[in-house]
Motif scaffolding. Structure first.
Motif, mmCIF file in Angstrom:
data_model
loop_
_atom_site.group_PDB
_atom_site.id
_atom_site.type_symbol
_atom_site.label_atom_id
_atom_site.label_comp_id
_atom_site.label_asym_id
_atom_site.label_seq_id
_atom_site.Cartn_x
_atom_site.Cartn_y
_atom_site.Cartn_z
ATOM 1 N N THR A 45 24.556 -22.183 8.884
ATOM 2 C CA THR A 45 24.222 -20.836 9.812
ATOM 3 C C THR A 45 24.163 -21.207 11.180
ATOM 4 N N ARG B 266 22.544 -17.180 0.385
ATOM 5 C CA ARG B 266 21.903 -18.316 1.370
ATOM 6 C C ARG B 266 21.048 -19.337 0.756
ATOM 7 N N VAL C 50 10.938 -19.083 6.409
ATOM 8 C CA VAL C 50 11.815 -17.965 6.729
ATOM 9 C C VAL C 50 13.246 -18.477 6.480
ATOM 10 N N TRP C 51 14.120 -17.767 6.238
ATOM 11 C CA TRP C 51 15.492 -18.337 6.046
ATOM 12 C C TRP C 51 16.105 -17.638 7.090
ATOM 13 N N ASN C 52 15.975 -18.158 8.089
ATOM 14 C CA ASN C 52 16.821 -17.618 9.285
ATOM 15 C C ASN C 52 18.039 -18.511 10.010
ATOM 16 N N ASP C 53 18.618 -18.062 10.523
ATOM 17 C CA ASP C 53 19.985 -18.639 11.092
ATOM 18 C C ASP C 53 19.934 -19.830 11.843
ATOM 19 N N GLU C 54 18.866 -20.071 12.437
ATOM 20 C CA GLU C 54 18.619 -21.238 13.152
ATOM 21 C C GLU C 54 18.121 -22.437 12.570
ATOM 22 N N ASP C 55 18.103 -22.229 11.355
ATOM 23 C CA ASP C 55 17.280 -23.334 10.401
ATOM 24 C C ASP C 55 18.439 -24.111 9.789
#
Length: 524
Positions: free
Chosen positions: A78, A173, A203-208
């Motif tokens: 991601t 995800r 948090v499963w965020n796209d920047e991870d």
């Protein structure tokens, strides 16, 4: 012959006469069979060799059954918006630089995978190995700091072990946990490492950098998947119950009462090691094959033993019990010798049964990945293996799938006695035939012409070992299905050895001959 006058002599003479009469009848029966060996048969698919689509409920009890052996996955970072990729298809590092639509060039010769595809080997419901296009396994680099992701190992171990951790709110995800306890992360498009620590509640965020979107590209549901997925204890219970109930004596009675005179029984190579086959296979299927022969004898049916799954898989498909979709039968002489042992085992076990009619040496070898020479050399050796134990059983040689035609087998089959060339016809896979008339035309013209070409007085017999009344026509009526069935019965009747419908029982109605007969879709 002089008949003695004493009673004991008379009895002995009558026995001699009776034996001679039986011998004459036996020779006459054999001559009649030689002149007209045609059979009308049905396959007992999905019984002793699992195919998940035939009996889907077999897989219900598998924990975490999304991740079975051979499941093909792709992982898109991601953070960088590109896919994990085994560079060069394997043999070096794993990177994250592949675009969503891979270039055709990124496909190794002879591989059905893009470099972005990873095939699972299931260790248990939680842990897995990943295999790539060139058949190496993904793991951690043993050099340097040991955290770089590579695909260089041909025999997986601890450092090639991973866990897929899914987001409870969105299972597509995921994070991938390596054997060192850290998660994979994308440092750059050219470097992926296993050195990322995070709390599972993060948090499963796209920047991870450890977050990937997972997609499934293919699943396999065969014997290996069901037994390895269930585990040894549960597999034994589930499979034994399946063997006991899926095909029973009444099915053989049904077959005999409905215009059929033979059954083709698919078996897997592991049956020769019963009751202790190598894991994950479980023992017990051989006793049910024994029962099948007893039932066949009782109801006057012939039996074709069909080696449907060879060690290493001859085609990479689920019905050949491939672990991960690769065809590896024939890669070494060991797999061929092991297969010949299975053929000898089965022939010798049933050679005295009056129901043993034929031995099918290898179902649907794949021409794309198997040299024709390998297959034909095996067929010659397989014929010899059958002849060691049976002078009368027919020897069936299946056409290599993807080859130009069954004619390629004529030279080897013609030089051997009592041989049969097997060809399978499934018109629904020819998607251009989307009308009823197109399908009928193909049967009456193309298929009929091919069977005519194969029917040579000095060559092997011909067999349509698999066919089905199903097509790619939407909304067809019952009457149209009946017409399609009649066309196939008429044309396949040209096959000089006969035909076998696929299959007797199936969760999909038109594939089930039992359902087709009971519902009036086919008349034999």
């Amino acid at each position: 012959m002089t008949i003695p006058t004493d009673n004991s002599g008379k009895q002995e003479a009558m026995e001699v006469i009776s034996n001679e009469i039986q011998s004459i009848r036996g020779h006459a029966d054999q001559e009649m069979e030689n002149r007209n060996p045609k059979i009308r048969a049905v396959n007992l698919g999905g019984w002793l060799v699992t195919e998940g689509w035939i009996e889907p409920s077999l897989f219900d009890a598998i924990p975490n059954k999304d991740f079975l052996d051979g499941t093909r996955l792709q992982f898109k970072s991601t953070m960088v918006g590109k896919y994990l990729c085994a560079e060069s298809g394997g043999g070096s590092r794993v990177v994250a630089n592949s675009m969503e639509n891979p270039l055709v060039a990124k496909r190794p010769a002879g591989s059905s995978d893009h470099w972005e595809t990873f095939r699972l080997w299931r260790i248990n419901e939680r842990l897995f190995h990943f295999r790539v296009a060139n058949k190496q396994f993904v793991g951690l680099d043993s050099g340097g700091d040991g955290v770089d992701l590579v695909a260089t190992c041909h025999s997986p171990g601890a450092s090639e072990t991973f866990e897929i951790v899914r987001n409870p709110g969105d299972p597509s995800r995921v994070r991938i946990k390596a054997s060192n306890g850290s998660f994979l992360r994308v440092r750059t498009e050219e470097r992926v490492t296993a050195d990322y620590q995070c709390d599972q509640s993060d948090v499963w965020n796209d920047e991870d950098p450890s977050l990937f979107v997972m997609s499934f590209t293919k699943r396999i549901e065969g014997e290996f998947q069901v037994t390895n997925g269930l585990g040894p204890q549960k597999a034994h219970k589930v499979m034994r119950e399946h063997w006991r109930t899926f095909i029973v004596e009444d099915d053989f009675k049904f077959v005999a009462e409905n215009g059929l005179d033979a059954v083709r029984i698919p078996v897997g190579w592991w049956i020769a090691s019963d009751p202790n086959p190598p894991p994950p296979y479980v023992g017990g299927s051989l006793a049910f094959l024994d029962s099948a022969f007893s039932w066949a004898e009782k109801y006057g049916l012939k039996v074709i033993i069909d080696l449907h799954a060879a060690p290493g898989s001859q085609n990479g498909w689920e019905h050949s019990s491939s672990r991960d979709g690769f065809q590896e039968w024939g890669d070494t002489d060991d797999t061929i010798q092991q297969t010949l042992h299975v053929i000898e085992f089965l022939t010798s076990r049933y050679t005295k049964s009056p129901s043993l009619y034929a031995v099918d040496l290898l179902n649907e070898p794949l021409a794309e990945t198997l040299p024709l020479e390998t297959v034909t050399n095996y067929y010659r050796a397989g014929h010899n293996a059958v002849r060691k134990h049976s002078p009368t059983a027919y020897v069936i040689m299946s056409r290599a799938f993807g080859a130009s035609g069954p004619e390629l087998l004529l030279p080897v089959a013609s030089g051997l006695d009592r041989t049969v060339v097997d060809n399978h016809y499934y018109t629904m896979f020819r998607t251009r035939f989307d009308t009823i008339q197109d399908n009928l035309n193909f049967i009456y013209k193309d298929t009929s012409a091919q069977l005519d070409r194969l029917a040579r007085s000095d060559g092997p017999l011909t067999f349509v070992g698999e066919w089905v009344v199903e097509w790619a026509v939407n909304g067809a009526t019952k009457e149209q299905y009946q017409k399609f069935a009649e066309a196939q019965l008429e044309v396949y009747g040209k096959a000089t050895f006969g035909w076998a419908y696929w299959t007797l029982k199936c969760a999909q109605d038109h594939w089930s001959l039992e359902w087709m007969i009971k519902n009036g879709y086919i008349k034999l």
